[in-house]
Design a protein around this motif. Structure first.
Motif, short mmCIF file in Angstrom:
data_model
loop_
_atom_site.label_atom_id
_atom_site.label_comp_id
_atom_site.label_asym_id
_atom_site.label_seq_id
_atom_site.Cartn_x
_atom_site.Cartn_y
_atom_site.Cartn_z
N THR A 48 0.83 -1.21 0.00
CA THR A 48 0.00 0.00 0.00
C THR A 48 0.86 1.26 0.00
OG1 THR A 48 -1.81 -1.13 1.14
CG2 THR A 48 -1.77 1.29 1.24
N THR A 49 1.88 1.27 0.85
CA THR A 49 2.76 2.43 0.92
C THR A 49 3.53 2.62 -0.38
OG1 THR A 49 3.00 2.15 3.31
CG2 THR A 49 4.65 3.51 2.19
N SER A 89 2.68 1.69 -3.36
CA SER A 89 1.78 2.17 -4.42
C SER A 89 1.55 3.67 -4.29
CB SER A 89 0.45 1.41 -4.37
OG SER A 89 -0.29 1.72 -3.20
N GLU A 90 1.44 4.17 -3.06
CA GLU A 90 1.25 5.61 -2.85
C GLU A 90 2.50 6.39 -3.25
OE1 GLU A 90 0.28 5.87 1.25
OE2 GLU A 90 -1.79 5.19 1.00
N GLN A 116 -4.45 3.31 -6.27
CA GLN A 116 -4.79 2.27 -5.32
C GLN A 116 -3.83 1.09 -5.46
OE1 GLN A 116 -8.87 1.52 -6.20
NE2 GLN A 116 -8.49 0.82 -8.28
#
Length: 291
Positions: free
Chosen positions: A241-242, A244-245, A251
């Motif tokens: 998740t991190t 991808s950000e 997302q």
């Protein structure tokens, strides 16, 4: 093949992390004398470390545990993750950068005593056997016979990988600004059309320039660049998740799909394969693939 001078190659690959230590490697003598056919060693950078462009008179094999190494040779950026090494032929100018805390291994091979020669940088499969042999050769108490036996086995088992994950930089003045901006900030989401307007050239010129220089479309090239960066971020322990950000994805599922398109499988599956191959449970990293 004519090699560039040290001043012709920049180690600039990604935005330099705060606290990075930049080291300059003294030029090697034209005829460097090696005490053995293979000399191996280990160092652990406590902070992110960058090596300015340099060359060796000996062949060099580098590999890491618990981190990643990025190396730039001319207009190519190589990402070296756990389970693989990078062979750098003697005389090739290169710069490099290792993540903090990575166990940075290197072995030097005397060209006149190596029974093979890779003329270009190559990915090497770092099997447990090869890793153990090179660690054995880092000892200083081996007698000549024991060293010769170990060296001969290294030459037998050292094999190039089928694929080498290398990012081809454009090397085209019309679009180099795009490449450098994305290397500095992979999350830059400007479209091809926006870049064309910024550079004062047509969309078609940008498209053709990327295809001609890299073999990829602009979108494909940016996708591969982001996966390169993801290898390092994931190896540093960041979650999907991190990552991808940080890389500008809306997302995580979009990032995972992009990673799969480039690497053939998901980040998690690559971690699992690396665990099996290297036996490293705490610091799994990703195998390399063609771009």
């Amino acid at each position: 093949m004519v090699r560039p001078s040290l001043s012709d190659v920049s180690p600039g690959m990604w935005r330099r992390e705060a606290g990075t230590e930049v080291r300059r490697v003294a030029p090697s003598p034209e005829q460097e004398t090696a005490p053995y056919a293979i000399t191996a060693g280990l160092r652990i950078p406590r902070v992110p470390t960058e090596w300015a462009p340099h060359a060796h008179a000996l062949h060099e094999l580098v590999w890491v545990r618990g981190g990643t190494l990025t190396s730039r040779v001319e207009d190519r950026v190589f990402t070296v993750s756990e389970g693989h090494g990078l062979w750098m032929p003697a005389g090739v100018v290169h710069g490099g950068r290792a993540t903090a805390g990575a166990r940075f291994h290197e072995a030097f091979f005397a060209p006149d005593r190596a029974p093979f020669a890779f003329g270009e940088p190559r990915a090497i499969v770092m099997t447990p056997l090869l890793d153990s042999l090179l660690s054995h050769l880092s000892r200083t108490d081996l007698d000549a016979a024991a060293r010769a036996r170990a060296e001969s086995v290294v030459f037998d088992v050292l094999q190039p990988a089928d694929h080498l994950f290398a990012l081809q930089l454009p090397g085209d003045a019309r679009i180099d600004a795009i490449a450098e901006a994305l290397l500095d900030d992979p999350a830059d989401n400007r479209s091809l059309e926006e870049w064309a307007r910024y550079l004062g050239i047509s969309d078609r010129t940008v498209t053709r320039a990327f295809r001609h220089a890299t073999g990829l479309s602009f979108a494909q090239w940016r996708q591969v660049l982001r996966v390169h960066r993801a290898l390092t971020l994931l190896a540093e322990g960041l979650d999907v998740t991190t990552v991808s950000e940080v890389l500008g994805y809306a997302q995580p599922s979009t990032f995972i799909a992009s990673f799969r398109r480039v690497m053939g499988t998901t980040p998690g599956a690559f971690f699992d394969v690396a665990d099996t191959t290297s036996g490293n449970v705490r610091n799994p990293v990703l195998p390399v693939q063609n771009s």
